[in-house]
Design a protein around this motif. Structure first.
Motif, PDB file in Angstrom:
ATOM      1  N   CYS A 176      -7.086  -3.581   1.704  1.00 55.10           N
ATOM      2  CA  CYS A 176      -6.912  -2.389   0.891  1.00 55.10           C
ATOM      3  C   CYS A 176      -6.296  -2.735  -0.457  1.00 55.10           C
ATOM      4  O   CYS A 176      -6.726  -2.222  -1.501  1.00 55.10           O
TER       5      CYS A 176
ATOM      6  N   ALA B 144      -2.703   4.592   5.450  1.00 57.61           N
ATOM      7  CA  ALA B 144      -2.560   3.143   5.277  1.00 57.61           C
ATOM      8  C   ALA B 144      -1.409   2.584   6.098  1.00 57.61           C
ATOM      9  O   ALA B 144      -1.474   1.456   6.593  1.00 57.61           O
TER      10      ALA B 144
ATOM     11  N   ASN C 288      -5.724   5.291  -1.412  1.00 53.13           N
ATOM     12  CA  ASN C 288      -5.145   4.078  -1.982  1.00 53.13           C
ATOM     13  C   ASN C 288      -6.138   3.394  -2.919  1.00 53.13           C
ATOM     14  O   ASN C 288      -5.780   2.984  -4.029  1.00 53.13           O
TER      15      ASN C 288
ATOM     16  N   CYS D 286       0.843  -1.192   0.000  1.00 56.98           N
ATOM     17  CA  CYS D 286       0.000   0.000   0.000  1.00 56.98           C
ATOM     18  C   CYS D 286       0.888   1.256   0.000  1.00 56.98           C
ATOM     19  O   CYS D 286       2.051   1.212   0.397  1.00 56.98           O
TER      20      CYS D 286
ATOM     21  N   GLN E  87      -4.422  -3.737   5.506  1.00 62.88           N
ATOM     22  CA  GLN E  87      -3.637  -3.415   4.314  1.00 62.88           C
ATOM     23  C   GLN E  87      -3.859  -4.450   3.211  1.00 62.88           C
ATOM     24  O   GLN E  87      -3.892  -4.104   2.025  1.00 62.88           O
TER      25      GLN E  87
END
Length: 282
Positions: free
Chosen positions: A168, A157, A120, A111, A165
């Motif tokens: 994400c 992040a 992100n 990330c 993460q």
């Protein structure tokens, strides 16, 4: 609303329609180091395909060969072909492959630590030209699958957990509206409960949104429970493949990868000499 605007096909369709077709590829690093040797595999439309093997087996190299990320590491596909929807794609730049519907989620999540979770996610839509409204719809869909990301959307992040993460990174890939996701070691560094959660979301995305997956994974036990088909990679070669249910019951796979045998669970001490005893390498 689905990412690919298709429904997941039936099992019979998945068996007959291959989106990704890797044919006998060889990969060499620095013009001298042979890493992959005659690797062939297929990813059917609407399926979850697992590429299994231990650390150093060549799984990440195989995914990077498909996503055309090898050149940044002085790697090269020197033999064979990589086809997507029947067209050769191994010479495309990665962004062009993303536009065709193939994106990789890298090992270790990667990330942008200084950006928020939502920033992100929005970077995943950089190749899209279908308007802000459609992008916002897909952002809402990502938050539906990953409600924890919605809670943390304003957080940097770099200050979120490993599980967040990973979510994400997958969510960012979804923002490109992919047809196929190459997912590298999704369980790495995560607690068992989070691993189950991540794989459960992969299953939901596959079944509800029609996203096909090729996932490289050391956790054979979990991968074979969620995948439809599996390939086992050792020292740069495919040594076994088949339906995931069949691989789970294969005595060699049970002994050498799941830690089980007909006599029950094996210890590492009992199985550490497997490389010289495996029947499929004899």
């Amino acid at each position: 609303m689905s990412m690919t605007e298709t429904h997941a096909p039936s099992e019979q369709q998945a068996e007959t329609e291959a989106l990704l077709d890797v044919r006998n590829i060889e990969v060499i690093y620095n013009s001298v180091i042979l890493v992959l040797k005659g690797v062939s595999l297929q990813v059917p439309k609407g399926g979850i395909t697992a590429l299994l093997g231990g650390n150093g087996a060549g799984k990440t190299t195989a995914l990077k060969a498909i996503s055309n990320l090898l050149k940044s590491e002085r790697g090269e596909v020197t033999k064979g072909q990589i086809l997507y929807r029947g067209e050769r794609v191994q010479d495309l730049v990665p962004s062009e492959l993303v536009k065709r519907g193939v994106i990789q989620v890298m090992e270790g999540r990667h990330c942008f630590e200084h950006l928020t979770i939502e920033e992100n996610l929005m970077t995943g839509a950089y190749t899209r030209r279908d308007g802000r409204a459609r992008v916002e719809e897909d952002l809402d869909l990502v938050y539906t699958y990953f409600p924890r990301l919605k809670e943390r959307r304003r957080s940097q992040a770099g200050y979120t957990s490993g599980g967040e993460q990973q979510m994400c990174a997958i969510g960012r890939a979804l923002m490109s509206r992919p047809e196929t996701i190459l997912l590298d070691e999704p369980s790495m560094g995560l607690a068992p409960q989070l691993v189950e959660e991540i794989f459960g979301i992969v299953k939901d995305l596959n079944e509800r949104e029609g996203v096909s997956f090729l996932l490289a994974e050391q956790n054979t036990n979990v991968a074979l429970r969620f995948a439809h088909r599996g390939y086992i990679l050792e020292s740069g070669r495919i040594v076994m493949d088949g339906a995931a249910a069949d691989l789970r019951e294969n005595p060699d796979v049970k002994e050498f990868y799941l830690g089980m045998s007909d006599e029950g669970r094996k210890s590492f001490r009992d199985t550490r000499s497997y490389r010289r005893r495996k029947r499929w390498l004899s």
